[in-house]
Design a protein around this motif. Structure first.
Motif, PDB file in Angstrom:
ATOM      1  N   GLN A 152       0.503  -1.344  -0.020  1.00 55.85           N
ATOM      2  CA  GLN A 152       0.652  -0.408  -0.128  1.00 55.85           C
ATOM      3  C   GLN A 152       0.620   1.490   0.133  1.00 55.85           C
ATOM      4  O   GLN A 152       0.452   2.707   0.866  1.00 55.85           O
ATOM      5  CB  GLN A 152      -1.003  -0.248   1.693  1.00 55.85           C
ATOM      6  N   ASN A 153       2.411   1.260  -0.761  1.00 58.05           N
ATOM      7  CA  ASN A 153       2.313   2.552  -0.796  1.00 58.05           C
ATOM      8  C   ASN A 153       1.917   3.550  -1.927  1.00 58.05           C
ATOM      9  O   ASN A 153       0.787   3.214  -2.698  1.00 58.05           O
ATOM     10  CB  ASN A 153       4.308   2.175  -1.458  1.00 58.05           C
ATOM     11  N   PRO A 154       2.663   5.180  -2.012  1.00 55.07           N
ATOM     12  CA  PRO A 154       2.067   5.833  -2.886  1.00 55.07           C
ATOM     13  C   PRO A 154       2.041   5.360  -4.426  1.00 55.07           C
ATOM     14  O   PRO A 154       1.053   5.747  -4.802  1.00 55.07           O
ATOM     15  CB  PRO A 154       3.111   6.592  -2.721  1.00 55.07           C
ATOM     16  N   VAL A 155       2.956   4.967  -4.760  1.00 55.23           N
ATOM     17  CA  VAL A 155       2.975   4.200  -6.275  1.00 55.23           C
ATOM     18  C   VAL A 155       1.535   3.064  -6.591  1.00 55.23           C
ATOM     19  O   VAL A 155       1.044   3.195  -7.671  1.00 55.23           O
ATOM     20  CB  VAL A 155       4.251   3.993  -6.297  1.00 55.23           C
ATOM     21  N   THR A 156       1.192   2.021  -5.588  1.00 57.89           N
ATOM     22  CA  THR A 156       0.767   1.141  -5.239  1.00 57.89           C
ATOM     23  C   THR A 156      -0.956   1.841  -5.432  1.00 57.89           C
ATOM     24  O   THR A 156      -1.504   1.555  -6.558  1.00 57.89           O
ATOM     25  CB  THR A 156       0.720  -0.083  -4.231  1.00 57.89           C
ATOM     26  N   GLN A 157      -1.139   2.551  -5.005  1.00 60.38           N
ATOM     27  CA  GLN A 157      -2.141   3.179  -4.331  1.00 60.38           C
ATOM     28  C   GLN A 157      -2.615   3.825  -5.682  1.00 60.38           C
ATOM     29  O   GLN A 157      -3.704   3.920  -5.946  1.00 60.38           O
ATOM     30  CB  GLN A 157      -2.143   4.190  -3.945  1.00 60.38           C
ATOM     31  N   ARG A 158      -1.833   4.603  -6.640  1.00 56.16           N
ATOM     32  CA  ARG A 158      -1.660   5.468  -7.920  1.00 56.16           C
ATOM     33  C   ARG A 158      -2.643   4.790  -9.268  1.00 56.16           C
ATOM     34  O   ARG A 158      -3.116   4.730  -9.753  1.00 56.16           O
ATOM     35  CB  ARG A 158      -0.586   6.313  -7.681  1.00 56.16           C
ATOM     36  N   LEU A 159      -1.296   3.665  -9.297  1.00 52.71           N
ATOM     37  CA  LEU A 159      -1.503   2.104  -9.997  1.00 52.71           C
ATOM     38  C   LEU A 159      -3.349   1.445 -10.003  1.00 52.71           C
ATOM     39  O   LEU A 159      -4.302   1.218 -10.640  1.00 52.71           O
ATOM     40  CB  LEU A 159      -1.212   1.577 -10.046  1.00 52.71           C
ATOM     41  N   ASP A 160      -3.198   1.613  -8.153  1.00 52.28           N
ATOM     42  CA  ASP A 160      -4.879   1.198  -8.129  1.00 52.28           C
ATOM     43  C   ASP A 160      -5.816   1.936  -8.600  1.00 52.28           C
ATOM     44  O   ASP A 160      -6.481   2.223  -9.352  1.00 52.28           O
ATOM     45  CB  ASP A 160      -4.877   0.954  -6.605  1.00 52.28           C
ATOM     46  N   SER A 161      -5.655   3.602  -8.060  1.00 54.73           N
ATOM     47  CA  SER A 161      -6.712   4.044  -8.340  1.00 54.73           C
ATOM     48  C   SER A 161      -7.055   4.191 -10.081  1.00 54.73           C
ATOM     49  O   SER A 161      -7.563   4.598 -10.722  1.00 54.73           O
ATOM     50  CB  SER A 161      -5.959   5.409  -8.342  1.00 54.73           C
ATOM     51  N   LEU A 162      -5.349   4.258 -10.432  1.00 56.79           N
ATOM     52  CA  LEU A 162      -5.912   4.213 -12.381  1.00 56.79           C
ATOM     53  C   LEU A 162      -6.528   3.282 -12.907  1.00 56.79           C
ATOM     54  O   LEU A 162      -7.335   2.782 -13.573  1.00 56.79           O
ATOM     55  CB  LEU A 162      -3.781   3.927 -12.555  1.00 56.79           C
ATOM     56  N   GLY A 163      -5.812   1.713 -12.515  1.00 55.40           N
ATOM     57  CA  GLY A 163      -6.904   0.498 -12.443  1.00 55.40           C
ATOM     58  C   GLY A 163      -8.537   1.090 -12.433  1.00 55.40           C
ATOM     59  O   GLY A 163      -9.207   0.712 -13.519  1.00 55.40           O
TER      60      GLY A 163
END
Lengths: 171, 361
Positions: A16-27
């Motif tokens: 749940q780091n910021p990069v993963t969260q951004r990718l999750d949001s994009l997904g």
């Protein structure tokens, strides 16, 4: 907790780091876009045969026209932007310092980058706009059709059941 | 032009006639005007809506997205601001029913208070920010809530861009859609707003004798809990302004008019460039909405107190409002599943109404 929040909560903390969260949001946003498109298509396919009235067809044509006009306007903005950058390049005179020279060059590249990014953002916005508006329009049509069907009298057949009142507009 | 001294004063109490107040705004200020008008219709005699949509417009089509928060924003952008065609503009019938339900639930004043109110509604025919199709639905919305046709002044005839119109030569050309969204025309729109709502008024003062005071807005946000304060859910500036005519300071009876700026128009608005607050290039127009839109001159000769609450940009991961807009799509709600940006308990509505009460309205 929403469907997406529950999925996010299930992700191990290490991911749940910021990069993963951004990718999750994009997904999430991409899947929303695809599902909205898919849902609009299915609803239209199911509903349009019964909704093919002159009014509905006219409105569908007006929607297409509005999209075309937005695209045309965006095209104009693109060419106007390019023309402005071209004109600015033509007006550049010699620089007195090396730093000024690089600043002048960079300004033009930055303006071009801003133009490209603006066009891309506007295009994505238009895509969202079309999907949301088209979904809203078809939902109203389907709801109005259902309401009309429920309100239609059944000629020659008496019924002892109380007919449900027609629900007004959807939305 | 008006200047304030450097003092921060506490908003005072005056001899204000209760139930005679009014509210107006541009753009997000116009959406907030409608919300404030409905939430506290017992306090107001009318509203001026310049380029604004109907109540709870962002909830027109919940099916826009599976996540409620996303659906609110998508509704606000693509149905309330930029509908592709009139058929995809907000549905006034649905929103009028929603308003009645909200009143029945006790979240806003009973809509019956609206019956005698007077409403000014304006849309520029060149507005490319809030399309005229949406503003036309605002007119229909008010009609459905029982406002008499003769009490609605609906104007869609002026070739104006997204703006409040003045006669000032330094303002933008009439047809433009650009900050600070104050355009030059051949009339002063604030005077039309006040004139329509309150009837025949004295001509504006050429040399106003009142004071423009700066007050601390934070005291009106004391009710926020720490989480909401840290998330900056209020998205309101530290200071607000009020114009107090001399006669009102001397005890004459007064009425209050609340003037709400639009996005990017608060006194401390800072542009976000590539996602970062660009404090090196803050827009130069500061509080032009407060000092140059013509409200104060007419207030001076007619004993109106003009209250100018101020919103500011916030974009911190909890509250997404980089342009300093008033909340009409739910950014101030902690729970997107049960948004509360439109009721008497909404953060901004509560704070502004408390300011009105402090003044005596």
């Amino acid at each position: 907790m929403s469907f997406y929040e529950s999925i996010t909560a299930a992700v191990p903390p290490a991911f749940q780091n910021p990069v993963t969260q951004r990718l999750d949001s994009l997904g999430q946003l991409c899947s929303q876009s695809v599902s909205r498109q898919w849902n609009n298509g299915l609803t239209a396919a199911a509903a349009l045969p019964s909704l093919a009235t002159p009014d509905t067809l006219y409105e569908a044509w007006a929607l297409q026209l509005a999209v075309w006009q937005r695209l045309q306007k965006q095209g104009e903005q693109w060419w106007n932007g390019l023309a402005a950058i071209g004109a600015e390049r033509g007006e550049l005179r010699r620089a007195n310092t090396l730093s000024k020279f690089f600043e002048q060059e960079y300004n033009l590249y930055a303006q071009f980058g801003e133009l490209v990014s603006g066009q891309f953002t506007n295009l994505l916005e238009l895509m969202d706009n079309i999907q949301v508006d088209y979904g809203y329009w078809i939902a109203q049509k389907v709801h109005a059709a259902h309401a009309a069907t429920e309100a239609r009298p059944h000629d020659g057949v008496s019924s002892t059941r109380t007919r449900k009142p027609a629900v007004e507009n959807a939305a | 032009m008006f200047a304030t001294d450097s003092k921060v004063v506490q908003l005072g109490k005056y001899n204000v006639q209760q139930g005679q107040s009014s509210v107006s705004g541009l753009s997000s200020g116009a959406f907030m005007t409608v919300q404030l008008h409905l939430a506290h219709s017992a306090s107001f005699v009318g509203a001026g809506i310049i380029a604004g949509g109907p109540f709870r417009c962002a909830e027109t089509f919940p099916g826009a997205a599976p996540v409620a928060e996303d659906a609110f924003i998508q509704n606000s952008l693509y149905i309330c601001l930029n509908p592709l065609v009139p058929q995809t503009a907000p549905n006034a019938e649905h929103l009028a029913r929603l308003a009645r339900q909200t009143a029945a639930a006790g979240e806003i004043d009973p809509v019956e208070h609206l019956a005698d109110d007077r409403v000014y509604i304006f849309t520029g025919s060149k507005d490319e920010v809030v399309f005229s199709d949406t503003v036309a639905r605002t007119k229909r919305f008010y009609e459905l809530l029982g406002i008499k046709a003769e009490h609605i002044d609906y104007d869609d005839t002026v070739p104006a861009g997204h703006s409040i119109i003045t006669r000032n030569p330094e303002d933008s050309p009439l047809g433009t859609n650009q900050p600070p969204y104050i355009n030059q025309g051949d009339f002063i729109q604030s005077h039309r707003v006040l004139g329509h709502i309150h009837g025949k008024l004295n001509p504006p003062s050429e040399r106003p004798s009142g004071r423009l005071v700066r007050f601390d807005q934070r005291e009106f946000l004391d009710f926020l809990d720490d989480d909401d304060k840290n998330a900056r859910r209020d998205s309101m500036s530290d200071y607000g302004y009020a114009y107090i005519p001399k006669a009102v300071e001397d005890g004459e009876p007064a009425r209050v008019h609340i003037a709400l700026h639009g996005c990017k128009q608060g006194y401390n608005y800072v542009e976000y460039t590539n996602g970062r607050r660009d404090t090196q290039n803050a827009p130069p127009y500061g509080n032009r909405y407060v000092t140059t839109t013509g409200y104060n001159e007419l207030a001076d000769s007619n004993n109106f107190i003009i209250l100018y609450p101020q919103a500011e940009g916030t974009d911190n991961g909890y509250t997404q409002n980089p342009e300093g807009c008033w909340d009409w799509w739910g950014y101030s709600s902690a729970n997107a599943q049960r948004p509360d940006y439109y009721s008497r308990n909404a953060i901004q509505i509560r704070a502004i109404h408390d300011m009105l009460k402090r003044l005596g309205g």
